[in-house]
Scaffold this active site. Structure first.
Site, PDB file in Angstrom:
ATOM      1  N   ASP A  21       1.405  -0.896   0.209  1.00 52.33           N
ATOM      2  CA  ASP A  21      -0.613   0.036   0.521  1.00 52.33           C
ATOM      3  C   ASP A  21       0.787   1.780  -0.183  1.00 52.33           C
ATOM      4  OD1 ASP A  21      -1.467   1.981   0.939  1.00 52.33           O
ATOM      5  OD2 ASP A  21      -2.368   1.752   2.321  1.00 52.33           O
ATOM      6  N   ASN A  23      -0.266   4.222  -0.380  1.00 54.61           N
ATOM      7  CA  ASN A  23      -0.938   6.476   0.166  1.00 54.61           C
ATOM      8  C   ASN A  23      -1.530   5.474   1.324  1.00 54.61           C
ATOM      9  OD1 ASN A  23      -3.040   4.172  -0.593  1.00 54.61           O
ATOM     10  ND2 ASN A  23      -3.713   6.040  -2.173  1.00 54.61           N
ATOM     11  N   ASP A  25      -4.439   3.620   3.036  1.00 50.83           N
ATOM     12  CA  ASP A  25      -5.436   3.905   2.979  1.00 50.83           C
ATOM     13  C   ASP A  25      -5.693   2.370   3.921  1.00 50.83           C
ATOM     14  OD1 ASP A  25      -4.951   2.043   0.277  1.00 50.83           O
ATOM     15  OD2 ASP A  25      -6.703   3.320  -0.809  1.00 50.83           O
ATOM     16  N   ASP A  29      -1.721  -1.410  -3.568  1.00 45.86           N
ATOM     17  CA  ASP A  29      -2.376  -0.477  -5.047  1.00 45.86           C
ATOM     18  C   ASP A  29      -1.037  -0.939  -5.782  1.00 45.86           C
ATOM     19  OD1 ASP A  29      -0.170   1.021  -4.240  1.00 45.86           O
ATOM     20  OD2 ASP A  29      -1.815   2.393  -3.062  1.00 45.86           O
ATOM     21  N   ASP A  98      -5.101 -10.731 -15.841  1.00 42.62           N
ATOM     22  CA  ASP A  98      -6.353 -11.734 -15.851  1.00 42.62           C
ATOM     23  C   ASP A  98      -7.601 -11.481 -16.757  1.00 42.62           C
ATOM     24  OD1 ASP A  98      -7.063 -13.530 -13.374  1.00 42.62           O
ATOM     25  OD2 ASP A  98      -5.808 -12.751 -12.582  1.00 42.62           O
ATOM     26  N   ASP A 199      -9.716 -16.666 -16.172  1.00 45.03           N
ATOM     27  CA  ASP A 199     -10.706 -16.704 -15.551  1.00 45.03           C
ATOM     28  C   ASP A 199     -11.485 -18.178 -15.476  1.00 45.03           C
ATOM     29  OD1 ASP A 199     -10.437 -16.797 -12.185  1.00 45.03           O
ATOM     30  OD2 ASP A 199     -12.906 -15.746 -12.992  1.00 45.03           O
ATOM     31  N   GLU A 256      -7.723 -21.176 -16.223  1.00 47.00           N
ATOM     32  CA  GLU A 256      -7.813 -21.302 -15.052  1.00 47.00           C
ATOM     33  C   GLU A 256      -9.234 -21.813 -15.526  1.00 47.00           C
ATOM     34  OE1 GLU A 256      -9.692 -20.375 -10.742  1.00 47.00           O
ATOM     35  OE2 GLU A 256     -10.747 -19.464 -12.455  1.00 47.00           O
ATOM     36  N   HIS A 329      -4.716 -17.113  -5.624  1.00 48.64           N
ATOM     37  CA  HIS A 329      -4.786 -15.967  -4.611  1.00 48.64           C
ATOM     38  C   HIS A 329      -6.596 -17.301  -4.196  1.00 48.64           C
ATOM     39  CE1 HIS A 329      -6.526 -16.424  -8.346  1.00 48.64           C
ATOM     40  NE2 HIS A 329      -8.091 -16.217  -7.836  1.00 48.64           N
ATOM     41  N   ASP A 330      -6.427 -17.995  -4.791  1.00 50.89           N
ATOM     42  CA  ASP A 330      -7.384 -19.265  -4.177  1.00 50.89           C
ATOM     43  C   ASP A 330      -7.064 -20.624  -2.882  1.00 50.89           C
ATOM     44  OD1 ASP A 330      -9.155 -17.517  -5.828  1.00 50.89           O
ATOM     45  OD2 ASP A 330      -9.496 -18.545  -7.241  1.00 50.89           O
TER      46      ASP A 330
END
Length: 559
Positions: A21, A23, A25, A29, A98, A199, A256, A329-330
């Site tokens: 990150d 910034n 928040d 990003d 993706d 995907d 995928e 990520h899954d």
């Protein structure tokens, strides 16, 4: 075998929300990724795969896209992305994005139009059906739980959503829709990206009539997957996509494909058929799941893993190409899943990396894998963010009155949030990921497990991955060699040979915390010349008979 740049590459997947990150928040990003390119260059990877950064209401963390040609505000701007593409290319690396075209968000302009009336020009971009006897059009279950149909009162019809109800499925039978998608893909490739990870791309062709599926005992809905996985027109659609778009660029494509088998994968990846370069299979990722799916836990049997990977290695050899992965990520963290994330975290992480990277195929590293990040056990279900995890808990505990402790055990083992906790950069607050409050909690082991510490320690998992990547660039046998499994019935040792142009490579890995006597099969001709890599210091040079330490890995080059 044809040589290609994507066969010789190592891919690094970035899940932007959790990477860095810039910034404060609490959300990773694009500028954060730009700041960390030195780190990725040091690791030595060739291709960066960026998970979705498109405009999205974030029902499924960006896999619900409301505008394919805009960047989500949380991640930055299109100018930021252009800068990222330029910086990646300046370092001699490539970037793939993706492509999520089985479904859009229900907030996409196409769907907003489609739901207005039955004769709207966009209506046929999605899959609509009237109800049957006051119920859903068929009995399919969504992959995220519940029915795969959502009633829309405006037109008194249901729309299909194989995932969240905010992810309506696109109707690939419509040539206008396909044309729009190809136009969008061309726009991105002209922008300079180097390919796509697609995907659930093998879900885009549904069986005519959308028949009911078989309902398992104790379930309300049927999987229905036999009617949309590898559907009747899937190869036709992919060949059309290749002809219209992909054939015009030198790009990398990976599909995928849940539920794809070796025979089907040969069709998808055979270059003569002009479809895709490689696929992600899920078979090896379901070997620790029982008959009721991923949440139904069972221990991995190494014999099953060896049999499965061997089937894919031999099945695609000389025809198509394998993608090699343990994490994404899954999926939960591999060191917690197939390794030992406590006593032998470093050794087992290195062993798992060795086993995977020495196979034939393109290896994928998921962010944090290269420093041995582990699964997370949050105190409460309230701390989880993943829609699939929350739906599972609601279905089993709140609606089904099942034991919450038992349900949480499944979540600790298999929740997608295991992979989504912020990247651990340092021992500073919030693991150096953000100066604000992170969108999902940081794993509290960041004091011991972080990138700064890994870079400073010459014996770290990070430096071991660097060496694996360097070896791949040095020895073509690692990329192109044939594969032969050794000791198929051994319950703790995964050993195999690679062969290429008179050279041989012997890979020996111990998947247990036991000391295991190893004896090289006498009927296999092999003479070791050099130990290429190992995760323990090796005394002596006898490769034929020795005792493997817990989670030990060795790779010998020979003839």
């Amino acid at each position: 075998m044809q040589k290609n740049w994507w066969k010789e590459s190592v891919v690094y997947q970035i899940y932007p929300r959790s990477f860095f990150d810039s910034n404060g928040d609490g959300i990773g990003d694009i500028r954060g990724i730009i700041k960390k390119l030195d780190y990725l260059e040091k690791l030595g990877v060739d291709v960066i795969w960026l998970s979705p950064v498109y405009e999205s209401p974030n029902d499924d963390n960006g896999y619900d896209i409301s505008d394919y040609q805009k960047i989500m505000d949380e991640f930055g701007t299109m100018d930021d992305l252009d800068e990222l593409i330029t910086d990646i290319h300046a370092r001699g690396m490539k970037i793939i994005m993706d492509l999520v075209v089985n479904h859009t968000s229900d907030e996409h302009e196409w769907f907003k139009q489609a739901r207005k009336s039955k004769n709207n020009p966009y209506r046929d971009y999605y899959i609509w059906r009237p109800g049957k006897n006051g119920k859903e059009p068929n009995n399919w279950r969504s992959n995220f739980g519940g029915s795969a149909w959502e009633y829309d009162p405006v037109t008194d019809e249901y729309y299909l959503h194989l995932f969240s109800k905010k992810q309506p499925d696109l109707n690939w039978e419509n040539p206008k829709l396909r044309k729009e998608i190809y136009k969008m893909m061309t726009w991105w490739l002209d922008k300079g990206i180097d390919g796509f990870r697609m995907d659930v791309i093998n879900f885009i062709s549904k069986a005519p009539g959308l028949p009911d599926g078989k309902v398992m005992p104790g379930e309300i809905y049927a999987s229905g997957s036999q009617y949309y996985r590898n559907g009747p027109r899937i190869h036709e659609f992919l060949q059309e996509m290749h002809e219209q778009v992909l054939s015009k660029y030198d790009v990398m494509t990976v599909g995928e494909m849940p539920g794809v088998d070796v025979e089907e994968a040969k069709k998808y990846t055979n270059p003569e058929r002009k479809e895709l370069n490689m696929v992600f299979t899920f078979e090896h990722m379901s070997l620790d799941s029982g008959p009721y799916g991923k949440w139904d836990l069972k221990p991995l049997r190494l014999i099953d893993l060896k049999k499965n990977l061997t089937k894919w290695q031999n099945g695609l050899n000389g025809i198509g190409w394998n993608s090699l992965y343990w994490n994404n990520h899954d999926q939960p963290r591999i060191v917690s899943r197939f390794g030992d994330d406590k006593e032998y975290r470093v050794e087992s992480a290195k062993m798992l990396a060795t086993c995977l990277h020495m196979l034939q195929g393109t290896p994928y590293i998921y962010q944090g894998e290269e420093i041995g990040m582990t699964n997370i056990c949050f105190d409460s279900i309230e701390d989880y963010r993943d829609i699939e995890t929350l739906n599972f808990y609601r279905e089993k505990v709140i609606e089904g009155n099942e034991d919450p402790e038992q349900v949480m055990e499944s979540i600790y083992a298999k929740s997608r949030d295991n992979a989504r906790t912020p990247f651990q950069w340092s021992d500073k607050p919030q693991a150096g990921f953000t100066t604000g409050k992170p969108w999902i909690q940081v794993n509290q082991n960041y004091n011991e497990i972080n990138a700064n510490q890994a870079i400073e320690d010459p014996n770290s998992i990070f430096h071991y991955y660097r060496k694996l990547i360097q070896l791949r660039k040095q020895y073509p046998i690692i990329i192109y060699g044939d594969y032969q499994l050794l000791l198929p019935e051994h319950e703790q040792v995964f050993a195999y040979l690679r062969t290429y142009k008179g050279q041989k490579l012997l890979v020996i890995t111990n998947f247990s915390k036991e000391n295991i006597p190893f004896k090289f099969p006498e009927d296999i001709p092999f003479y070791a010349n050099e130990l290429l890599i190992s995760n323990y210091k090796i005394d002596g040079d006898n490769f034929q008979i020795f005792t493997l330490k817990p989670y030990e890995a060795r790779v010998y080059l020979g003839v």
